[in-house]
Design a protein around this motif. Structure first.
Motif, PDB file in Angstrom:
ATOM      1  N   PRO A 180       0.821  -1.220   0.000  1.00  0.00           N
ATOM      2  CA  PRO A 180       0.000   0.000   0.000  1.00  0.00           C
ATOM      3  C   PRO A 180       0.848   1.261   0.000  1.00  0.00           C
ATOM      4  N   GLY A 181       0.310   2.322  -0.591  1.00  0.00           N
ATOM      5  CA  GLY A 181       0.988   3.610  -0.601  1.00  0.00           C
ATOM      6  C   GLY A 181       1.641   3.898  -1.934  1.00  0.00           C
ATOM      7  N   ALA A 182       2.331   5.020  -1.997  1.00  0.00           N
ATOM      8  CA  ALA A 182       3.004   5.452  -3.221  1.00  0.00           C
ATOM      9  C   ALA A 182       4.471   5.708  -2.931  1.00  0.00           C
ATOM     10  N   ASP A 183       5.301   5.375  -3.904  1.00  0.00           N
ATOM     11  CA  ASP A 183       6.748   5.576  -3.780  1.00  0.00           C
ATOM     12  C   ASP A 183       7.055   7.051  -3.969  1.00  0.00           C
ATOM     13  N   GLU A 184       7.471   7.707  -2.887  1.00  0.00           N
ATOM     14  CA  GLU A 184       7.730   9.141  -2.920  1.00  0.00           C
ATOM     15  C   GLU A 184       9.129   9.426  -2.378  1.00  0.00           C
ATOM     16  N   HIS A 185       9.707  10.475  -2.884  1.00  0.00           N
ATOM     17  CA  HIS A 185      11.082  10.830  -2.527  1.00  0.00           C
ATOM     18  C   HIS A 185      11.199  11.059  -1.019  1.00  0.00           C
ATOM     19  N   HIS A 186      12.236  10.474  -0.402  1.00  0.00           N
ATOM     20  CA  HIS A 186      12.567  10.683   1.009  1.00  0.00           C
ATOM     21  C   HIS A 186      11.523  10.132   1.978  1.00  0.00           C
ATOM     22  N   ASP A 187      10.769   9.124   1.584  1.00  0.00           N
ATOM     23  CA  ASP A 187       9.876   8.460   2.535  1.00  0.00           C
ATOM     24  C   ASP A 187      10.672   7.672   3.587  1.00  0.00           C
ATOM     25  N   SER A 188      11.828   7.165   3.179  1.00  0.00           N
ATOM     26  CA  SER A 188      12.690   6.323   4.020  1.00  0.00           C
ATOM     27  C   SER A 188      12.077   4.948   4.280  1.00  0.00           C
ATOM     28  N   PHE A 189      11.458   4.375   3.243  1.00  0.00           N
ATOM     29  CA  PHE A 189      10.979   2.994   3.319  1.00  0.00           C
ATOM     30  C   PHE A 189      12.188   2.078   3.511  1.00  0.00           C
ATOM     31  N   GLY A 190      12.152   1.252   4.563  1.00  0.00           N
ATOM     32  CA  GLY A 190      13.283   0.399   4.886  1.00  0.00           C
ATOM     33  C   GLY A 190      14.144   0.935   6.001  1.00  0.00           C
ATOM     34  N   TYR A 191      13.675   2.015   6.658  1.00  0.00           N
ATOM     35  CA  TYR A 191      14.476   2.615   7.718  1.00  0.00           C
ATOM     36  C   TYR A 191      14.692   1.659   8.883  1.00  0.00           C
ATOM     37  N   ALA A 192      13.654   0.906   9.261  1.00  0.00           N
ATOM     38  CA  ALA A 192      13.763  -0.071  10.345  1.00  0.00           C
ATOM     39  C   ALA A 192      13.092  -1.367   9.911  1.00  0.00           C
ATOM     40  N   LEU A 193      13.609  -2.498  10.406  1.00  0.00           N
ATOM     41  CA  LEU A 193      13.130  -3.823  10.025  1.00  0.00           C
ATOM     42  C   LEU A 193      13.014  -4.705  11.265  1.00  0.00           C
ATOM     43  N   ALA A 194      12.072  -5.654  11.215  1.00  0.00           N
ATOM     44  CA  ALA A 194      11.973  -6.675  12.260  1.00  0.00           C
ATOM     45  C   ALA A 194      11.279  -7.888  11.674  1.00  0.00           C
ATOM     46  N   ALA A 195      11.687  -9.082  12.113  1.00  0.00           N
ATOM     47  CA  ALA A 195      11.111 -10.328  11.608  1.00  0.00           C
ATOM     48  C   ALA A 195      10.480 -11.110  12.745  1.00  0.00           C
ATOM     49  N   GLY A 196       9.343 -11.749  12.471  1.00  0.00           N
ATOM     50  CA  GLY A 196       8.665 -12.585  13.453  1.00  0.00           C
ATOM     51  C   GLY A 196       7.387 -13.154  12.861  1.00  0.00           C
ATOM     52  N   ASP A 197       6.901 -14.241  13.426  1.00  0.00           N
ATOM     53  CA  ASP A 197       5.711 -14.937  12.924  1.00  0.00           C
ATOM     54  C   ASP A 197       4.468 -14.300  13.525  1.00  0.00           C
ATOM     55  N   VAL A 198       3.850 -13.393  12.786  1.00  0.00           N
ATOM     56  CA  VAL A 198       2.726 -12.609  13.280  1.00  0.00           C
ATOM     57  C   VAL A 198       1.441 -13.427  13.378  1.00  0.00           C
ATOM     58  N   ASN A 199       1.186 -14.319  12.408  1.00  0.00           N
ATOM     59  CA  ASN A 199      -0.109 -15.001  12.342  1.00  0.00           C
ATOM     60  C   ASN A 199      -0.070 -16.455  12.786  1.00  0.00           C
ATOM     61  N   GLY A 200       1.061 -16.938  13.268  1.00  0.00           N
ATOM     62  CA  GLY A 200       1.131 -18.282  13.823  1.00  0.00           C
ATOM     63  C   GLY A 200       1.187 -19.398  12.805  1.00  0.00           C
ATOM     64  N   ASP A 201       1.576 -19.090  11.550  1.00  0.00           N
ATOM     65  CA  ASP A 201       1.652 -20.138  10.522  1.00  0.00           C
ATOM     66  C   ASP A 201       3.061 -20.711  10.395  1.00  0.00           C
TER      67      ASP A 201
END
Length: 483
Positions: free
Chosen positions: A332-353
């Motif tokens: 979702p959303g639009a790619d815009e200059h200086h949004d900083s997509f990817g600034y922080a990351l985390a991994a984990g099993d959110v839905n229990g699959d």
């Protein structure tokens, strides 16, 4: 850092099952409860069987010293984390080495793991702006020890090469890098030298030994050197590999009994964040690199992007990669200059699959008229790896999320995924250091079978947990341990 094999999945996956077996699952032990016993979970600092959340407040006042810094631990429970179950630690706390000094910014980097093998999670704290006599910004690392009452006391990890670099502790990672079954600590600085402090730590003596390897990165004044560190077992040999993120690129080193050896470079340009998880459950951890400043490269993603490099028998396989941005179909959303997509990351099993999912932030995302309001996305793991299908988008304007989108909130300055209530689903914690004019705040959103849910979402600010404004900005909410 997450693990795919059941014996090594304690960091994120299967947390509720392991906690139920080791912790009994029959009580809710608050910090200091006499019934608390070590659970063996790497981020359970008080041994009650629930994973805890450690968050930095680097602008906090301690001992009347502005920007001395502090760390807040919010303890897990059957209802998750809250502002009331917490402990605040600074260099003015009893038993913690050093002293709170102006501009130290204690808590700039955080990493957790059971470093002394007593069953309690411990917390490594980086203070890269720590001064020592005759050496400004030399940096320091402190281990805060877990126990039945939570984090208490600490031990300094001495810099083996203080004259060779600055900002020791600007990056940290925890893993078994030598394959001896013990938890090691990797520490970076502005230099090329990365130090592995070997497991078998003691409260009185520190690490059992140390190893040095020189990364293929630029050294010099900040922000050079090892800007990011991450651990993961990419080749499935039972020994953790280490990734060094720098302004010169991201370099993977395979773990061995004699120390890490170079394997490959994974993506050019500065890594804003690194994380690892086995998103397709093929037995090999995968590497995720966030690149929030794509002007460094001709990427075609003005607002930032993340790259997933698959693991394989030889380690990270750079020929098998996948890129996600706001220009990716399904995100979702639009790619815009200086949004900083990817600034922080985390991994984990959110839905229990069992498949790890990925939280990605863009803390500079503009929403309506609010610039730098911030946004977080959750992408799903699957048998084919990470996918944008069904991706979730969350901000303070999302129904059920407390607060409102305001300029300079920086929602998503830190993200964290861990199962804090033992329901076998990772909960999403989001930090926004700019909230309420830099008081800072943390949001807690539960995992569910359908993904991250805003039902019952809560938030609390720095002053709410006891990090009061006192002439300066607490900026509670960044970093978070494991993010």
């Amino acid at each position: 850092m997450s693990r795919h094999k059941r014996s090594r999945r304690l960091a994120v996956l299967g947390a509720g099952v392991v906690a139920a077996v080791l912790g009994g699952g029959l009580f809710v032990a608050l910090p200091g409860d006499a019934s608390a016993a070590p659970s063996g979970l790497s981020d359970d600092f008080n041994g009650d069987g629930y994973r805890d959340l450690a968050t930095g407040a680097t602008g906090a006042v301690a001992n009347s010293k502005e920007k001395a810094g502090a760390v807040v631990v919010n303890y897990g429970s059957s209802s998750g984390i809250s502002s009331s179950r917490k402990k605040i630690t600074s260099q003015s706390s009893s038993g913690v080495p050093g002293a709170s000094e102006t501009e130290d910014r204690f808590g700039t980097e955080l990493a957790h793991g059971d470093l002394n093998n007593d069953g309690y999670g411990d917390l490594a704290v980086g203070t890269p702006l720590e001064d020592v006599p005759g050496d400004v910004d030399r940096g320091a690392v402190t281990i805060l020890w877990g126990g039945s009452s939570g984090l208490s006391g600490g031990t300094t990890i001495s810099d083996p090469n203080g004259s060779g670099h600055d900002r020791f502790g600007q990056s940290l990672a925890v893993g078994d890098f030598t394959g001896d079954g013990r938890t090691d600590l990797a520490v970076g600085s502005t230099g090329k030298d990365i130090w592995i402090f070997k497991g078998g730590f003691t409260k009185s003596g520190g690490a059992a030994g140390k190893l040095r390897f020189d990364a293929q990165i630029e050294s010099g004044s900040y922000p050079k050197g090892a800007v990011e560190l991450a651990a993961g077992d990419f080749d499935d040999d039972g020994t953790d590999d280490v990734v060094v993120g720098s302004f010169a690129g991201n370099f993977v080193y395979r773990g061995t009994s004699t120390g890490p050896t170079f394997q490959t470079e994974a993506g050019e340009g500065k890594a804003s964040a690194l994380t690892t998880a086995d998103f397709d459950l093929d037995g090999h951890d995968d590497l995720v690199v966030g690149t929030d400043t794509p002007a460094v490269l001709d990427s075609g993603a003005d607002g930032g992007y993340v790259t997933v490099f698959h693991g394989g028998a030889a380690g990270v396989d750079t020929s098998r990669s996948k890129v996600f941005s706001q220009a990716t179909e399904g995100v979702p959303g639009a790619d815009e200059h200086h949004d900083s997509f990817g600034y922080a990351l985390a991994a984990g099993d959110v839905n229990g699959d069992d498949y790890p999912d990925l939280a990605v932030s863009a803390n500079f995302e503009t929403i309506g008229s609010a610039s730098h309001a911030g946004n977080v996305w959750v992408l799903s793991g699957s048998s084919s790896g990470l996918t944008a299908t069904g991706a979730q988008s969350l901000n303070q304007g999302t129904s059920g999320v407390p607060g409102a989108n305001e300029s300079s909130d920086l929602f998503g300055g830190a993200v964290h995924l861990a199962d804090h209530n033992k329901d076998d689903r990772a909960d999403l914690s989001v930090g926004a250091a700019g909230e309420n004019s830099d008081d800072g705040a943390v949001w807690f959103l539960r995992g569910s079978s359908s993904g991250t849910t805003t039902s019952g979402a809560t938030s609390f600010t720095g002053p709410t947990v006891g990090i009061a404004r006192s002439g300066d900005d607490p900026v509670f909410g960044r970093p978070m341990s494991g993010s």
